[in-house]
Scaffold this motif. Structure first.
Motif, PDB file in Angstrom:
ATOM      1  N   HIS A  18       0.902  -1.196  -0.016  1.00  0.00           N
ATOM      2  CA  HIS A  18       0.080   0.056   0.224  1.00  0.00           C
ATOM      3  C   HIS A  18       0.784   1.288   0.061  1.00  0.00           C
ATOM      4  O   HIS A  18       0.320   2.347  -0.309  1.00  0.00           O
ATOM      5  N   GLY A  19       1.874   1.380   0.448  1.00  0.00           N
ATOM      6  CA  GLY A  19       2.932   2.565   0.377  1.00  0.00           C
ATOM      7  C   GLY A  19       2.328   3.673   0.635  1.00  0.00           C
ATOM      8  O   GLY A  19       1.778   4.035   1.702  1.00  0.00           O
ATOM      9  N   GLN A  20       2.260   4.445  -0.298  1.00  0.00           N
ATOM     10  CA  GLN A  20       1.583   5.944  -0.084  1.00  0.00           C
ATOM     11  C   GLN A  20      -0.121   5.922  -0.722  1.00  0.00           C
ATOM     12  O   GLN A  20      -0.423   6.928  -1.112  1.00  0.00           O
ATOM     13  N   ARG A  21      -0.438   4.833  -0.867  1.00  0.00           N
ATOM     14  CA  ARG A  21      -1.783   4.602  -1.618  1.00  0.00           C
ATOM     15  C   ARG A  21      -2.850   5.513  -0.852  1.00  0.00           C
ATOM     16  O   ARG A  21      -2.885   5.540   0.472  1.00  0.00           O
ATOM     17  N   ALA A  22      -3.686   6.013  -1.445  1.00  0.00           N
ATOM     18  CA  ALA A  22      -4.745   6.925  -0.988  1.00  0.00           C
ATOM     19  C   ALA A  22      -5.926   5.959  -0.528  1.00  0.00           C
ATOM     20  O   ALA A  22      -6.131   4.905  -0.947  1.00  0.00           O
ATOM     21  N   PRO A  23      -6.487   6.431   0.617  1.00  0.00           N
ATOM     22  CA  PRO A  23      -7.520   5.548   1.244  1.00  0.00           C
ATOM     23  C   PRO A  23      -8.762   5.253   0.184  1.00  0.00           C
ATOM     24  O   PRO A  23      -8.809   5.978  -0.751  1.00  0.00           O
ATOM     25  N   LEU A  24      -9.147   3.984   0.025  1.00  0.00           N
ATOM     26  CA  LEU A  24     -10.180   3.754  -0.860  1.00  0.00           C
ATOM     27  C   LEU A  24     -11.464   4.352  -0.341  1.00  0.00           C
ATOM     28  O   LEU A  24     -11.864   4.396   0.840  1.00  0.00           O
ATOM     29  N   SER A  25     -12.231   4.647  -1.191  1.00  0.00           N
ATOM     30  CA  SER A  25     -13.580   5.376  -1.133  1.00  0.00           C
ATOM     31  C   SER A  25     -14.484   4.192  -0.432  1.00  0.00           C
ATOM     32  O   SER A  25     -14.261   2.892  -0.398  1.00  0.00           O
ATOM     33  N   GLY A  26     -15.636   4.716   0.251  1.00  0.00           N
ATOM     34  CA  GLY A  26     -16.542   3.828   0.574  1.00  0.00           C
ATOM     35  C   GLY A  26     -17.204   2.539  -0.428  1.00  0.00           C
ATOM     36  O   GLY A  26     -17.306   1.719  -0.079  1.00  0.00           O
ATOM     37  N   PRO A  27     -17.322   3.234  -1.534  1.00  0.00           N
ATOM     38  CA  PRO A  27     -18.059   2.515  -2.486  1.00  0.00           C
ATOM     39  C   PRO A  27     -16.858   1.270  -3.198  1.00  0.00           C
ATOM     40  O   PRO A  27     -17.314   0.164  -3.257  1.00  0.00           O
ATOM     41  N   ALA A  28     -15.773   1.709  -2.960  1.00  0.00           N
ATOM     42  CA  ALA A  28     -14.708   0.990  -3.461  1.00  0.00           C
ATOM     43  C   ALA A  28     -14.582  -0.264  -2.536  1.00  0.00           C
ATOM     44  O   ALA A  28     -14.019  -1.169  -2.784  1.00  0.00           O
ATOM     45  N   GLN A  29     -14.455   0.173  -1.134  1.00  0.00           N
ATOM     46  CA  GLN A  29     -14.159  -0.762   0.028  1.00  0.00           C
ATOM     47  C   GLN A  29     -15.417  -1.818  -0.337  1.00  0.00           C
ATOM     48  O   GLN A  29     -15.412  -2.872  -0.124  1.00  0.00           O
ATOM     49  N   GLN A  30     -16.901  -1.241  -0.419  1.00  0.00           N
ATOM     50  CA  GLN A  30     -17.882  -2.155  -0.613  1.00  0.00           C
ATOM     51  C   GLN A  30     -17.839  -3.232  -1.719  1.00  0.00           C
ATOM     52  O   GLN A  30     -18.061  -4.585  -1.496  1.00  0.00           O
ATOM     53  N   TRP A  31     -17.321  -2.601  -2.670  1.00  0.00           N
ATOM     54  CA  TRP A  31     -17.254  -3.479  -4.038  1.00  0.00           C
ATOM     55  C   TRP A  31     -16.146  -4.517  -3.935  1.00  0.00           C
ATOM     56  O   TRP A  31     -16.433  -5.850  -4.352  1.00  0.00           O
TER      57      TRP A  31
END
Length: 114
Positions: A38-51
């Motif tokens: 994950h390194g510097q990855r931006a947080p996943l959005s709620g819809p991305a987490q759900q998918w």
């Protein structure tokens, strides 16, 4: 299978396309373990987490028999919170382990018996 992430925020469609490519590679390579750096990855959005938890992980489990994912933690506390949301909502038979280094994550995956 090693996933590397860039720091920019990705759209849900881009995330879906990326993970569809990952699933295709899992299927063609026969690999059944994932290392997500994950390194510097931006947080996943709620819809991305759900998918991810409701659609992609179950598909990967069924189609590619993937059950193990080593996560190398990102530096951003919000990112770690988003990762925890995915880990806690994922199917119970999908095993995550979180690490601070790639080497520790690789060592765990090598030791996982399928």
């Amino acid at each position: 299978m090693r996933l590397a992430w860039s720091p920019e925020r990705l759209t849900l469609d881009t995330i879906k396309a990326y993970y569809d490519q990952v699933l295709a590679l899992l299927l063609t390579s026969g690999s059944r373990k994932i290392l997500s750096d994950h390194g510097q990855r931006a947080p996943l959005s709620g819809p991305a987490q759900q998918w991810l938890t409701e659609t992609w992980i179950p598909r990967a489990m069924t189609q590619a028999r993937t059950r193990h994912c080593a996560i190398v933690e990102g530096a951003d506390p919000l990112h770690r919170l988003s990762t925890q949301s995915v880990v806690s909502a994922a199917p119970v038979n999908f095993v995550f382990q979180r690490f601070s280094t790639v080497e520790a994550a690789e060592a765990w995956l090598i030791g996982v018996q399928l």
